[in-house]
Design an enzyme around this catalytic site. Sequence first.
Site, mmCIF file in Angstrom:
data_model
loop_
_atom_site.group_PDB
_atom_site.id
_atom_site.type_symbol
_atom_site.label_atom_id
_atom_site.label_comp_id
_atom_site.label_asym_id
_atom_site.label_seq_id
_atom_site.Cartn_x
_atom_site.Cartn_y
_atom_site.Cartn_z
ATOM 1 N N ARG A 1 64.143 -18.903 -22.923
ATOM 2 C CA ARG A 1 63.072 -18.251 -23.695
ATOM 3 C C ARG A 1 63.618 -17.585 -24.956
ATOM 4 O O ARG A 1 62.931 -17.482 -25.968
ATOM 5 C CB ARG A 1 62.288 -17.256 -22.840
ATOM 6 C CG ARG A 1 63.081 -16.062 -22.371
ATOM 7 C CD ARG A 1 62.166 -15.007 -21.755
ATOM 8 N NE ARG A 1 62.939 -13.994 -21.038
ATOM 9 C CZ ARG A 1 62.465 -12.824 -20.645
ATOM 10 N NH1 ARG A 1 61.223 -12.500 -20.892
ATOM 11 N NH2 ARG A 1 63.231 -11.970 -20.005
ATOM 12 N N GLU B 1 43.956 -17.359 -21.783
ATOM 13 C CA GLU B 1 44.734 -18.590 -21.950
ATOM 14 C C GLU B 1 43.852 -19.791 -22.249
ATOM 15 O O GLU B 1 44.239 -20.704 -22.995
ATOM 16 C CB GLU B 1 45.560 -18.847 -20.687
ATOM 17 C CG GLU B 1 46.590 -17.747 -20.367
ATOM 18 C CD GLU B 1 46.007 -16.510 -19.681
ATOM 19 O OE1 GLU B 1 44.818 -16.543 -19.286
ATOM 20 O OE2 GLU B 1 46.729 -15.508 -19.541
ATOM 21 N N PHE C 1 50.142 -19.435 -16.040
ATOM 22 C CA PHE C 1 48.821 -19.239 -16.654
ATOM 23 C C PHE C 1 48.513 -20.283 -17.718
ATOM 24 O O PHE C 1 47.364 -20.564 -18.020
ATOM 25 C CB PHE C 1 48.735 -17.832 -17.255
ATOM 26 C CG PHE C 1 49.214 -16.755 -16.321
ATOM 27 C CD1 PHE C 1 48.800 -16.746 -14.989
ATOM 28 C CD2 PHE C 1 50.089 -15.764 -16.742
ATOM 29 C CE1 PHE C 1 49.243 -15.773 -14.107
ATOM 30 C CE2 PHE C 1 50.540 -14.789 -15.859
ATOM 31 C CZ PHE C 1 50.121 -14.788 -14.543
ATOM 32 N N HIS D 1 58.948 -18.273 -17.972
ATOM 33 C CA HIS D 1 58.775 -17.826 -16.588
ATOM 34 C C HIS D 1 58.386 -18.970 -15.651
ATOM 35 O O HIS D 1 57.569 -18.802 -14.742
ATOM 36 C CB HIS D 1 57.753 -16.693 -16.501
ATOM 37 C CG HIS D 1 58.217 -15.419 -17.163
ATOM 38 N ND1 HIS D 1 58.534 -15.364 -18.504
ATOM 39 C CD2 HIS D 1 58.412 -14.174 -16.674
ATOM 40 C CE1 HIS D 1 58.912 -14.133 -18.800
ATOM 41 N NE2 HIS D 1 58.846 -13.397 -17.717
ATOM 42 N N ASP E 1 58.381 -10.739 -9.288
ATOM 43 C CA ASP E 1 56.925 -10.768 -9.485
ATOM 44 C C ASP E 1 56.221 -11.558 -8.384
ATOM 45 O O ASP E 1 55.044 -11.352 -8.122
ATOM 46 C CB ASP E 1 56.572 -11.382 -10.850
ATOM 47 C CG ASP E 1 56.529 -10.324 -11.948
ATOM 48 O OD1 ASP E 1 56.477 -9.124 -11.624
ATOM 49 O OD2 ASP E 1 56.544 -10.707 -13.138
ATOM 50 N N ARG F 1 62.851 -17.511 -17.606
ATOM 51 C CA ARG F 1 63.098 -16.104 -17.873
ATOM 52 C C ARG F 1 64.567 -15.781 -17.605
ATOM 53 O O ARG F 1 65.166 -14.941 -18.259
ATOM 54 C CB ARG F 1 62.209 -15.293 -16.923
ATOM 55 C CG ARG F 1 62.517 -13.832 -16.871
ATOM 56 C CD ARG F 1 61.640 -13.171 -15.805
ATOM 57 N NE ARG F 1 61.781 -11.727 -15.883
ATOM 58 C CZ ARG F 1 62.700 -11.044 -15.204
ATOM 59 N NH1 ARG F 1 63.536 -11.663 -14.411
ATOM 60 N NH2 ARG F 1 62.769 -9.730 -15.317
#
Lengths: 270, 321
Positions: B16, B64, B89, B115, B123, B173
């Site tokens: 990223r 999104e 998402f 991610h 998460d 990530r």
Amino acid sequence: MNPLELESLSKKIRIEVIKMLAKAGSGHTAGSLDVVDILVSLYFSVLKHDPKKPTWEDRDRFVLSAGHMVPALYAVLAEAGYFSTDRLETLRKLGSPLQGHPHYDLSIGIEASSGPLGQGISVAAGMALAGKIDKQPYHIYCLVSDGEHDEGQLWEAIMFCAKYKLNNLTLIIDRNNIQIDGLTEEIMPLEPLDEKYRAFNWYIEEVDGHNIDQLIKVFEKSKNQNKPTAIIANTIPGKGVSFFERDYHWHGKAPSQEEAALAIKELESA
Amino acid sequence: MTVETKDQVIVKKATRDAFGEAILQLARENKQIVALSANLAESTRLDGLIKELPDQYFEVGVAEQNMAGIAAGLALSGKIPFITSFAAFSPGRNWEQIRVAICYNNANVKIVSTHAGLSVGADGATHQALEDIAITRAIPDLVILSPADYYEAKKAVIAAAEYKGPVYIRLSRQPSPFITDESTRFEIGKCNILKEGKDLTIVAMGLMVNEAMLAADKLEKEGISAEVINCHTIKPLDKQTIISSVKKTGRAITAEEHQIIGGLGSAVSEILSENYPVPIKRIGIHDCFGESGSAGELLSKYGCNCDNIVEAAKTLISNTK
Ligand SMILES: Cc1ncc(C[n+]2csc(CCOP(=O)(O)OP(=O)(O)O)c2C)c(N)n1
Ligand SMILES: [Mg+2]
């Protein structure tokens, strides 16, 4: 419990939340701290529930649509007796039921999986609809965040609830004015939010989200409407700790052990 | 990020981060490039661009689906939009907008998602995209890139900007070691053979390429010679390179930080079963959701590290002697 006792309970929960986040090393501090008074009002005064019978059919249900604020919910559920407070320190650890975002598990009082924003309110609407179909006595409570209003799905659910007059559903909006890296009114303006809900045919109340006495009163009022109720709860992100409050940088960051110690000291002396 | 182990210093960087640097460079050079965020600008590393080129940045809020549609409209009007979020998402939530507004219009939109995979960590399952390749791979006209490290991610972003048409780029990530360097060739649709071998072919993508290289080293010590292919383009798949490697080795293992259903393992199985069937083992997530934990813990628990590849290789070889 009287409002004063509930307030001291809130303080205890906030301390618990800070410890959990520091131990986990990640998580969402600002929102988790600002919804504590709302959750304490619900679980210790408003909800009809029995932590010893988490699958009781007539229980009221609470859905945390803004799933990232779940540390506060875990702390409240433990305090209410759903599970031992010893387990709180397993937040976000491998194998723990206390997942980073809620995972459906009635044994610990989690009514629905959530985290991806905008979904929880639809699930809550479905539960409320089922309650209507089966003429069940229970009431559904759902907490959404303000940033969550950016999602189209939320508005789809809002229209649906009004259409089917789901007056057995109460929506609490955590109006903390932040969303990750900025203020909601800069990232995606929401105002006038109350007028939007009114135009969508909801009953609307606005309340100080840290005043437990007021919160309990509007929750009671919301049970006697002929439409779904939305409560705009004005909250302060990071509530209770001066260096967290109103600073959106704490949206998705956990305090270090040193910061946690400072924060806990401040809460204890307040 | 630097990690010091007993005898060496390993430099790591997340893919990223490469995106953040590449998009800034591209946007400086080409004013038609615009970046859109669904309220995850910092996490997807757009902060540099926002600071320097605010006029080329648009914040759509946590929306999104809307973002994908807006990007299609921008692209149909001559812009080159990069849409950004977490893979869970986008393409997770906005799949149908990607299918119709972007791909059916053949709109020149770049879908960049960070991610991806289990390595998201604490998460938990909701945020760990393990199905994104499966759902995007089935959409016609969409190019899919899954770079293995920082340098390759940079090249992938630049190549995507040069390519005309929709592209999905899957990023992580988690900081990971360098496998390629500045001079490694990168061409969309042409995978790279990182190590030659004769006993089996390991086709890997993303963070699993490093695991495949580690596995190949371990296998070498046990007298098993593995060929390692870095399959950075999932679509269009480089059939020629994969088939000719397998013709030589006669066995294949795929490795991905994704469900074994519908991902790289499926893609490779499809082309091999039609063209040159050989015994295959797929390393990846076996039809279950993830959970909270550290990246390392999760990759071990769910069978996505070099030891799993080594084990699969040995089984494959003993079964096919
Ligand atoms: C569908 C979806 N997109 C993006 C995210 C990432 N995300 C997590 S919290 C958040 C901010 C939303 O605003 P709010 O809930 O008001 O945040 P807070 O008040 O806690 O800062 C975002 C974008 C998500 N969880 N779900
Ligand atoms: Mg908010």
